[in-house]
Every structure is written in structure tokens, then in C-alpha cells.
Design a protein around this motif. Structure first.
Motif, short mmCIF file in Angstrom:
data_model
loop_
_atom_site.label_atom_id
_atom_site.label_comp_id
_atom_site.label_asym_id
_atom_site.label_seq_id
_atom_site.Cartn_x
_atom_site.Cartn_y
_atom_site.Cartn_z
N GLY A 211 -2.23 4.22 0.83
CA GLY A 211 -0.97 4.49 0.14
C GLY A 211 0.14 3.54 0.49
O GLY A 211 1.28 3.72 0.07
N ASP A 212 -0.15 2.48 1.23
CA ASP A 212 0.85 1.50 1.65
C ASP A 212 1.05 0.48 0.53
O ASP A 212 0.09 -0.04 -0.04
CB ASP A 212 0.39 0.80 2.92
N SER A 213 2.33 0.16 0.22
CA SER A 213 2.61 -0.82 -0.84
C SER A 213 2.13 -2.21 -0.46
O SER A 213 1.93 -3.06 -1.32
CB SER A 213 4.11 -0.85 -1.14
N HIS B 148 -5.43 8.01 3.14
CA HIS B 148 -4.19 8.67 3.57
C HIS B 148 -4.48 10.13 3.94
O HIS B 148 -5.25 10.81 3.25
CB HIS B 148 -3.15 8.62 2.43
N PRO B 149 -3.89 10.63 5.05
CA PRO B 149 -4.15 12.02 5.47
C PRO B 149 -3.86 13.05 4.38
O PRO B 149 -4.56 14.05 4.26
CB PRO B 149 -3.22 12.20 6.67
N ARG B 150 -2.81 12.79 3.60
CA ARG B 150 -2.47 13.73 2.53
C ARG B 150 -3.57 13.79 1.47
O ARG B 150 -3.88 14.86 0.94
CB ARG B 150 -1.14 13.29 1.89
N LEU B 151 -4.16 12.63 1.19
CA LEU B 151 -5.24 12.58 0.21
C LEU B 151 -6.49 13.27 0.76
O LEU B 151 -7.21 13.96 0.02
CB LEU B 151 -5.56 11.13 -0.15
N ILE C 14 -0.27 7.49 -7.66
CA ILE C 14 -1.43 6.95 -8.39
C ILE C 14 -2.73 7.38 -7.71
O ILE C 14 -3.70 7.76 -8.38
CB ILE C 14 -1.34 5.42 -8.46
N LEU C 15 -2.74 7.35 -6.39
CA LEU C 15 -3.93 7.76 -5.65
C LEU C 15 -4.20 9.25 -5.81
O LEU C 15 -5.37 9.67 -5.88
CB LEU C 15 -3.77 7.41 -4.17
#
Length: 587
Positions: A266-268, A314-317, A291-292
Motif C-alpha cells: 500500500g506504499d505509494s 498490508h496488515p489491513r488487507l 485500489i488494493l
């Protein structure tokens, strides 16, 4: 730190570069070549000396006698040694075997050639002619007394090939029982990895080798499927994984697999070098994460049960997917991607905007397994897939690394046998026989060779002696023992080894080094004392039945890597001998 440029400005003219011009006869180059020859020759065979490699800063200790690990652990500055080792690494990249043989051929030819007062151009021309004679003799389509055709239905013959590779590395310390267990395990692994039909396309070699430290070698085993390490799953007991499945027409179930090679952190910064504009009030990281999340929703809608990511998630994903019964495994790395493709048929996903269901793979089941207190996930393939995991154990770290390299070499050698099912009688016998054959052929074709190269009889004799001495020395050093007498016979041209200075009964019958031929001691002669074996004509009339019906395991070398090593070694030696000066810019 004090600067060496004190008192100088950018406007000062650049000083001329001091240049050293060195030749092959330079003491530094000669000493480096001799030292490298001693290292590689003393590492060959079951009696080879184990090398300990450590950098000058006291880093990791590497114990090995394999050419691949030895060259990877060492760094070279001498230009000639670097040229030879680079050629050896190129050979090993393709065959993963016979690296020491290639370097021994090259270094011995170079060092012995430098002692001759003969034109190097003529020597290189003669070496190429000798190489052609050897290659033609080995690859003869009719028959060769030192080459046998490998039959995959002959398990004893296949086992001999595997054992010949395993016993060549002393660090693994194979006992008789362990040697049989390991050879049988490797044969089983190879057969399990073969495709069920000709239409199967494979990306990997279908064998994932997992090395675990803490158990003896005999605990090693093979599993049908792909074993992936999953540190996030608790390892105190086997867990039942809650994974989405899809029912088949025959009432069985399978799990859909998504293989992602892009980062899901999730990092730009993961966008790369692409240029874009955004309002100051817009959080780009939040947009990319959105988007993810949409991509995760598409995975859920497609009923995906397993997400395998080459990089970070990403932990949230991860939490979002786990709530939808999708198991996530991240940080798999590049090396595991081909195996995942083969076990599931999944196509790597590199973009998150669209999800085509055709890129999803399938596995029969997903199970949690524990090995030595660590969590692993076993992906069992469908019936049309052939991917296996070879689990190797050892109680020492360096021994485990050596064993993993050795087993990988065995499996690669077995796969190469499918394309070239030929082997040579090993333990130094094919080199000794080849030297005798070359002596005879050079003498028979002396007039033609002199006409083609313009050399003298003396020059031809010296070059032939250098080439045959190289083959005989390599054969003699195949066990790493220097306290042995090396003998041969006139009938077969094989190699016999006896304790130095021993006087056995002349009527006693001994097997040769490879185990294929029996001969009375009275018919044997010392290699160093009888250079005129070339005058015998029985060498090409050897009966194959007498060579290949021995009632014991015969030591075999694969033909393809040995011929390639011999070829590469001679050509590399010719390249080095063709060098006039080495120009070194010291600046």
C-alpha cells in the motif's frame, strides 16, 4: 580519514596512469595458478580435502569441497585465475557438476605447457585436435569401451549413478546405510517429479528442496506437493485452515489460488518511476490502499481461497482477507514463484485493476504441517501436476548446505539423463583409458597431424604427453589420496589403485577403480613406468559384456557434464595460453 588529494585542485592536470604489463611467466600469476590447481585437485573425489573459507574480516565460515560452493565463497583478483573460475562458473550454471574436473584440465594444461619451449600457437592447435579425438571417441555412435547406455528401467544402474555423485563429497559423511537411503530417496523424488503426460508445461524443475537443521540425515523424506514456510501460523499444534473451496463436477473440492508478484504493502513508492499529479489534500497512500481493497473484494467474489504474494501484504488487507476465509502467505520471494505456478497453474498477477479468473490456479488441498517447531503449508496438486518437496535433514549447518547442493546436483543430473542417457565408467577409469587411446591415435595419425599444424615430431610428442599426463593426473587425484600407486593394464586401459609400496600376490585378482573390470595383478603396470601402452591394439577390442556385468555397484560419471567439462577446460586453457600480456592499469 585523511585525503590523498591534499594540496591538489580540480585544475591540476591528471597524472598519467602507471601501467603494469605482465605475462604468464610472471611469478605472481604462476604462484596463483599453482595454488588454484592444488586447491581444486585436492577437493576432488570421496577422499578430497574439505576446504574452510573465511574472509579477512572474520565472517561466516564455509566448509565445502564442492566446486559451486567453493567458488561462490571465494573472490579472485588474479586475472588468469579469474578467467578460469568464470569459465567454471559458466559450466556449473548449466550442469552443476564437474566444476573441479573442468578447472583441473585447464590449470594442468596451462602449467605443463609453460614448461615447454614450444610455440603456444602450435600447442593450442594440437590441443584442439586432441580434444576432437577424445570427443569423437566418447561420443561414437557405434560403441565406446568406456561409455554405457543408461536404462531408466534398470534401478541398480540408476542407483549407481546417484551413489557415485553422493560419495564424491566427504563432508556429508555418508555411512553405507545412509548412502542407500539417500540414493533411494533421490530416485523416488525424481520419479515422482516426472510429468504424467507429454502436454504438461513446466516453469520450474518440479522439486522444491527444503533443508532443516536438527535431525539426522536418515529422517529426510519426500512429500507430494509444495511446502511453503508460514511463520504467522502458530506451530504448537496442527491447525485446521479455514479456506474457501470450490466443488468439482465429481463432488470433490479444490482451492483457487491467486499468485501476486507485485507488492501489496500500500506504499505509494511501489508505484515506481511513473509520474502523476495529485491535489495536496489527497492522500496517495490511502488511494492506493483503496485500489488494493477493491482487488481483495474481487478475490472474495471469485471465491479465492489462497493468496500467495511474492512481496509484502498490508496488515489491513490481510485482516480483510482472513475475515473472508482467504489464507494469505507473503514474502515468498522470487525463487518460489515458478514452483507455485507449476503446482497450481496460476499466472502471476502484476496489476490490481482487473482480475481475470483465468489467471487463478487450483490446488487439491491446503494443509498445515509442523517440522522442527516451524509452521509450513503443504499445497497438494491436482492429478495432472507433478511438484514434490524434498525435505532434507542434518544436524550441522554446513553439512546441511553441502547436502542440499549435492541433492540438487543429483536431481539435475537425473533430468539431464532424459536428454542424454549415457554414462562413463568413473573413478578415473575413463580418463586413464582416454589417455591410452589418445597416445595410440596420435601415433597412428602422426603424419597427418604434422601436415595440418606444421609442427615437428618432437613438438607433437611433447604436446601429446602434456595432454595425456593431464588426463592421468586427474584420474589419479580422483580420490584425493596421494599415498597410492596407480596402475593400468594393456587390455582395458582402466585404473587400479594400490597402497603405496605394497607387494600383493601377483596371482591375486583385483577390481579396477570403477568396479567394472577384474584383472590379475601380474598384468598390471605402473602408469609412470609404461608410457608405451599406445603400442597395444587390444584397447579398441574390449568386449562390452566383460565391462558391464560386474556383480557389484559400478561407479559411473554422467557423460554430458564430463565431456562438457573436458571441452571447456581445454578451450579455456587455449584462451589463457593465447594471451600475450596482461595490461593492468594501477590508478
Amino acid at each position: 580519514m585523511q585525503s590523498n588529494l591534499k594540496g591538489k585542485t580540480r585544475l591540476d592536470s591528471k597524472a598519467e596512469s602507471p601501467i603494469n604489463c605482465l605475462t604468464l611467466e610472471n611469478d605472481c600469476i604462476l604462484k596463483a595458478l599453482i595454488l588454484m590447481e592444488q586447491i581444486t585437485s585436492s577437493s576432488r573425489g570421496p577422499g578430497g580435502k574439505i576446504k574452510i573459507v573465511q574472509n579477512s574480516l572474520g565472517g561466516h565460515l564455509t566448509l565445502t569441497s564442492t566446486s559451486t560452493r567453493l567458488l561462490n565463497a571465494m573472490s579472485f583478483t588474479n586475472p588468469m585465475v579469474k578467467l578460469i573460475t568464470s569459465s567454471a562458473q559458466g559450466h556449473l550454471k548449466k550442469f552443476n557438476d564437474a566444476g573441479h574436473l573442468m578447472m583441473s584440465v585447464s590449470l594442468n594444461l596451462i602449467l605443463q605447457s609453460l614448461k615447454l619451449g614450444t610455440s603456444r600457437r602450435i600447442l593450442t592447435d594440437l590441443y584442439e585436435i586432441f580434444l576432437g579425438m577424445c570427443a569423437d571417441y566418447i561420443q561414437c555412435k557405434t560403441s565406446s569401451p568406456i561409455k554405457i547406455d543408461v536404462m531408466f528401467s534398470d534401478l541398480k544402474q540408476m542407483s549407481s549413478i546417484v551413489k557415485s555423485i553422493l560419495i564424491s563429497k566427504p563432508l556429508c559423511q555418508f555411512a553405507v546405510r545412509n548412502l542407500k537411503l539417500c540414493s533411494d530417496l533421490l530416485l523416488e523424488t525424481f520419479l515422482m517429479s516426472l510429468p504424467n503426460c507429454e502436454t504438461v508445461t513446466r516453469v520450474s524443475d518440479s522439486v522444491n528442496v527444503v533443508a532443516l537443521q536438527g535431525q539426522p540425515i536418515e529422517k529426510s523424506n519426500v512429500l507430494q506437493g509444495l511446502l511453503l514456510q508460514c511463520p504467522e501460523i502458530v506451530s504448537h499444534s496442527n491447525q485446521i485452515l479455514n479456506v474457501n473451496t470450490v466443488e468439482n463436477e465429481d463432488s470433490t473440492f479444490h482451492c483457487l489460488v491467486a499468485l501476486v508478484t507485485a507488492s501489496m504493502s500500500g506504499d505509494s513508492e511501489e508505484v515506481g518511476s511513473m509520474q502523476y499529479e495529485s491535489d495536496i489534500s489527497v492522500d496517495t497512500d490511502y488511494c492506493i490502499l483503496g485500489i488494493l481493497e477493491d482487488f481483495c473484494d474481487k478475490l472474495t467474489a471469485a471465491n479465492v481461497g489462497l493468496l500467495l504474494c511474492q512481496r509484502v501484504v498490508h496488515p489491513r488487507l490481510k485482516y480483510r482477507l482472513q475475515q473472508q476465509s482467504i489464507v494469505v502467505v507473503e514474502r515468498l520471494g522470487v525463487t518460489m514463484t515458478p514452483y507455485i505456478q507449476d503446482v497450481s497453474g496460476a499466472v502471476p498477477i502484476r496489476s490490481f485493476h482487473n482480475l481475470d479468473t483465468e489467471v487463478l490456479g487450483k490446488v487439491a488441498s491446503v494443509e498445515h504441517q509442523i517440522f522442527l517447531g516451524k509452521s509450513y503449508m503443504l499445497l497438494s496438486p491436482l492429478q495432472d501436476k507433478c511438484v514434490v518437496s524434498l525435505v532434507l535433514y542434518s544436524q550441522e549447518e554446513e553439512q546441511l548446505s553441502e547436502l542440499k547442493m549435492l541433492c540438487s546436483t543429483c536431481l539435475l543430473s537425473l533430468r539431464q539423463l532424459v536428454q542424454s542417457p549415457h554414462a562413463l565408467l568413473g573413478a578415473g577409469c575413463w580418463q586413464t583409458h582416454l589417455a591410452a587411446m589418445l597416445n595410440r591415435k596420435v601415433k597412428a595419425n602422426q603424419v597427418d597431424i604434422i601436415r595440418r599444424t606444421g609442427c615437428t615430431v618432437k613438438c607433437l610428442t611433447q604436446a601429446c604427453k602434456v595432454f595425456t599426463n593431464t588426463l592421468q593426473k586427474i584420474a589419479a587425484m580422483g580420490t584425493g589420496h596421494d599415498r597410492q600407486d596407480h596402475m593400468s593394464d594393456l587390455e582395458h586401459g582402466h585404473l587400479w589403485r594400490l597402497p603405496k609400496g605394497s607387494r600383493p600376490d601377483p596371482d591375486a585378482v583385483l577390481r579396477c577403480s570403477c568396479g567394472a573390470v577384474k584383472q590379475r595383478i601380474s598384468k598390471l603396470f605402473y602408469l609412470s613406468e609404461t608410457p608405451d601402452i599406445v603400442e597395444q591394439k587390444k584397447l579398441d577390442q574390449t568386449g562390452h559384456s566383460k565391462l558391464h556385468t560386474a556383480d557389484t555397484d559400478v561407479i559411473l560419471d554422467l557423460s554430458a557434464p564430463c565431456v562438457a567439462a573436458l571441452t571447456s577446460g581445454v578451450l579455456t586453457a587455449n584462451t589463457v595460453l593465447s594471451i600475450g600480456q596482461f595490461i593492468q592499469d594501477i590508478n
